[in-house]
Write a protein that holds these residues in place. Structure first.
Motif, PDB file in Angstrom:
ATOM      1  N   ASN A   1       0.615  -1.626  -0.227  1.00 22.11           N
ATOM      2  CA  ASN A   1       0.260  -0.009   0.149  1.00 22.11           C
ATOM      3  C   ASN A   1       0.624   0.992   0.034  1.00 22.11           C
ATOM      4  O   ASN A   1       0.417   1.850   0.073  1.00 22.11           O
ATOM      5  CB  ASN A   1      -0.816   0.332   1.077  1.00 22.11           C
ATOM      6  CG  ASN A   1      -2.286  -0.773   0.885  1.00 22.11           C
ATOM      7  OD1 ASN A   1      -2.593  -1.526   0.139  1.00 22.11           O
ATOM      8  ND2 ASN A   1      -2.531  -1.252   2.224  1.00 22.11           N
ATOM      9  N   LYS A   2       1.839   1.117   0.402  1.00 20.20           N
ATOM     10  CA  LYS A   2       2.826   2.720   1.331  1.00 20.20           C
ATOM     11  C   LYS A   2       3.649   2.603  -0.463  1.00 20.20           C
ATOM     12  O   LYS A   2       3.940   3.966  -0.943  1.00 20.20           O
ATOM     13  CB  LYS A   2       3.930   2.109   1.769  1.00 20.20           C
ATOM     14  CG  LYS A   2       3.241   2.391   3.190  1.00 20.20           C
ATOM     15  CD  LYS A   2       4.487   2.013   4.602  1.00 20.20           C
ATOM     16  CE  LYS A   2       3.423   2.357   5.381  1.00 20.20           C
ATOM     17  NZ  LYS A   2       5.029   2.374   7.545  1.00 20.20           N
ATOM     18  N   ASN A   3       3.577   1.832  -1.226  1.00 20.60           N
ATOM     19  CA  ASN A   3       4.234   1.679  -2.741  1.00 20.60           C
ATOM     20  C   ASN A   3       3.478   1.846  -3.456  1.00 20.60           C
ATOM     21  O   ASN A   3       4.006   2.235  -5.276  1.00 20.60           O
ATOM     22  CB  ASN A   3       5.512   0.241  -2.385  1.00 20.60           C
ATOM     23  CG  ASN A   3       6.712   0.242  -1.661  1.00 20.60           C
ATOM     24  OD1 ASN A   3       7.090   1.317  -1.061  1.00 20.60           O
ATOM     25  ND2 ASN A   3       7.081  -0.701  -1.549  1.00 20.60           N
ATOM     26  N   PHE A   4       2.160   1.763  -3.380  1.00 25.26           N
ATOM     27  CA  PHE A   4       1.194   1.892  -4.766  1.00 25.26           C
ATOM     28  C   PHE A   4       0.500   3.314  -4.517  1.00 25.26           C
ATOM     29  O   PHE A   4      -0.041   4.243  -3.438  1.00 25.26           O
ATOM     30  CB  PHE A   4       0.209   1.269  -4.632  1.00 25.26           C
ATOM     31  CG  PHE A   4      -0.289   1.217  -5.799  1.00 25.26           C
ATOM     32  CD1 PHE A   4      -0.480   0.450  -6.575  1.00 25.26           C
ATOM     33  CD2 PHE A   4      -2.061   1.729  -5.311  1.00 25.26           C
ATOM     34  CE1 PHE A   4      -1.023   0.665  -7.871  1.00 25.26           C
ATOM     35  CE2 PHE A   4      -3.082   1.453  -7.017  1.00 25.26           C
ATOM     36  CZ  PHE A   4      -2.405   1.177  -7.855  1.00 25.26           C
ATOM     37  N   ASN A   5       1.648   4.674  -5.885  1.00 30.12           N
ATOM     38  CA  ASN A   5       1.088   5.475  -5.710  1.00 30.12           C
ATOM     39  C   ASN A   5      -0.299   6.313  -6.529  1.00 30.12           C
ATOM     40  O   ASN A   5       0.455   7.163  -7.258  1.00 30.12           O
ATOM     41  CB  ASN A   5       2.261   6.686  -6.169  1.00 30.12           C
ATOM     42  CG  ASN A   5       3.199   6.372  -4.473  1.00 30.12           C
ATOM     43  OD1 ASN A   5       2.686   5.867  -3.456  1.00 30.12           O
ATOM     44  ND2 ASN A   5       4.459   6.111  -4.573  1.00 30.12           N
ATOM     45  N   ALA A   6      -0.629   5.076  -7.200  1.00 26.67           N
ATOM     46  CA  ALA A   6      -1.463   5.213  -8.116  1.00 26.67           C
ATOM     47  C   ALA A   6      -2.431   6.526  -8.302  1.00 26.67           C
ATOM     48  O   ALA A   6      -2.909   7.241  -9.162  1.00 26.67           O
ATOM     49  CB  ALA A   6      -1.904   3.854  -8.824  1.00 26.67           C
ATOM     50  N   LEU A   7      -2.772   6.559  -7.148  1.00 27.34           N
ATOM     51  CA  LEU A   7      -4.285   7.725  -6.740  1.00 27.34           C
ATOM     52  C   LEU A   7      -3.272   9.103  -6.757  1.00 27.34           C
ATOM     53  O   LEU A   7      -3.517   9.903  -7.816  1.00 27.34           O
ATOM     54  CB  LEU A   7      -4.813   7.433  -5.945  1.00 27.34           C
ATOM     55  CG  LEU A   7      -6.034   6.242  -5.387  1.00 27.34           C
ATOM     56  CD1 LEU A   7      -6.339   6.143  -3.728  1.00 27.34           C
ATOM     57  CD2 LEU A   7      -7.082   6.103  -6.377  1.00 27.34           C
TER      58      LEU A   7
ATOM     59  N   ALA B   1       1.702  19.214 -10.740  1.00 24.24           N
ATOM     60  CA  ALA B   1       1.014  17.717 -11.693  1.00 24.24           C
ATOM     61  C   ALA B   1       2.429  17.128 -12.078  1.00 24.24           C
ATOM     62  O   ALA B   1       2.465  15.209 -11.882  1.00 24.24           O
ATOM     63  CB  ALA B   1       0.147  17.661 -12.595  1.00 24.24           C
ATOM     64  N   SER B   2       3.446  17.645 -13.017  1.00 24.34           N
ATOM     65  CA  SER B   2       4.618  16.731 -12.898  1.00 24.34           C
ATOM     66  C   SER B   2       5.618  16.703 -12.136  1.00 24.34           C
ATOM     67  O   SER B   2       5.978  15.426 -12.024  1.00 24.34           O
ATOM     68  CB  SER B   2       5.030  17.763 -13.873  1.00 24.34           C
ATOM     69  OG  SER B   2       4.392  18.637 -15.001  1.00 24.34           O
ATOM     70  N   THR B   3       5.838  16.703 -11.303  1.00 29.14           N
ATOM     71  CA  THR B   3       6.068  16.461  -9.704  1.00 29.14           C
ATOM     72  C   THR B   3       5.591  15.483  -9.641  1.00 29.14           C
ATOM     73  O   THR B   3       6.651  14.742  -9.265  1.00 29.14           O
ATOM     74  CB  THR B   3       6.110  17.449  -9.003  1.00 29.14           C
ATOM     75  OG1 THR B   3       6.798  18.840  -9.067  1.00 29.14           O
ATOM     76  CG2 THR B   3       7.515  17.026  -7.606  1.00 29.14           C
ATOM     77  N   ASP B   4       4.659  15.530  -9.236  1.00 30.37           N
ATOM     78  CA  ASP B   4       3.989  14.513  -9.116  1.00 30.37           C
ATOM     79  C   ASP B   4       3.898  12.966 -10.324  1.00 30.37           C
ATOM     80  O   ASP B   4       3.567  11.991  -9.562  1.00 30.37           O
ATOM     81  CB  ASP B   4       2.771  14.114  -8.563  1.00 30.37           C
ATOM     82  CG  ASP B   4       2.193  15.193  -7.232  1.00 30.37           C
ATOM     83  OD1 ASP B   4       3.151  15.569  -6.368  1.00 30.37           O
ATOM     84  OD2 ASP B   4       1.348  15.324  -7.565  1.00 30.37           O
ATOM     85  N   LEU B   5       3.731  13.113 -10.905  1.00 27.93           N
ATOM     86  CA  LEU B   5       4.584  12.311 -12.273  1.00 27.93           C
ATOM     87  C   LEU B   5       5.693  11.667 -12.217  1.00 27.93           C
ATOM     88  O   LEU B   5       6.338  11.038 -13.000  1.00 27.93           O
ATOM     89  CB  LEU B   5       4.076  12.381 -13.617  1.00 27.93           C
ATOM     90  CG  LEU B   5       2.337  12.491 -13.945  1.00 27.93           C
ATOM     91  CD1 LEU B   5       2.331  12.951 -14.768  1.00 27.93           C
ATOM     92  CD2 LEU B   5       2.199  11.292 -13.182  1.00 27.93           C
ATOM     93  N   GLY B   6       6.429  12.355 -11.347  1.00 31.05           N
ATOM     94  CA  GLY B   6       7.792  11.808 -11.163  1.00 31.05           C
ATOM     95  C   GLY B   6       9.023  12.553 -12.734  1.00 31.05           C
ATOM     96  O   GLY B   6      10.247  12.670 -12.791  1.00 31.05           O
TER      97      GLY B   6
END
Length: 107
Positions: free
Chosen positions: A26-32, A59-64
């Motif tokens: 759950n901690k590694n799952f960042n899909a949301l 948004a760009s930062t959240d997508l890496g």
């Protein structure tokens, strides 16, 4: 771990290892977070705000994606976004597959 135990019906005293594995997943799952970022980018044109650059940067930062890697090259930015979204869906599919496999193993 308490929430996962309640949701799964697993008892912490008897099922500590599976509960810990699920908590790590759950901690590694960042899909949301990533889906929210994609949605923010989608809404940039439709919902005008005072500061669209800030929303795009977040948004760009959240997508890496590092904003300095784009440097006003919007074609490059699009490719970065496409690859990030592709990775997001690949990770989501892998998570779903591994979850399904674990559920089948517990039957």
């Amino acid at each position: 771990m308490k929430k996962i135990a309640e949701e799964t019906g697993l008892q912490p005293a008897n099922n500590k290892e599976p509960l810990l594995e699920r908590e790590i997943e759950n901690k590694n799952f960042n899909a949301l977070v990533e889906l929210s970022a994609v949605n923010s980018i989608r809404q940039l044109d439709a919902h005008k705000t005072n500061d669209p650059k800030t929303r795009l940067h977040k948004a760009s930062t959240d997508l890496g994606i590092q904003s300095n890697a784009i440097s006003n090259n919007y074609a490059d930015a699009c490719w970065h976004l496409y690859y990030s979204i592709e990775d997001m869906f690949r990770n989501a599919n892998g998570f779903r597959s591994s979850l399904g496999t674990k559920l089948l193993q517990n039957l």
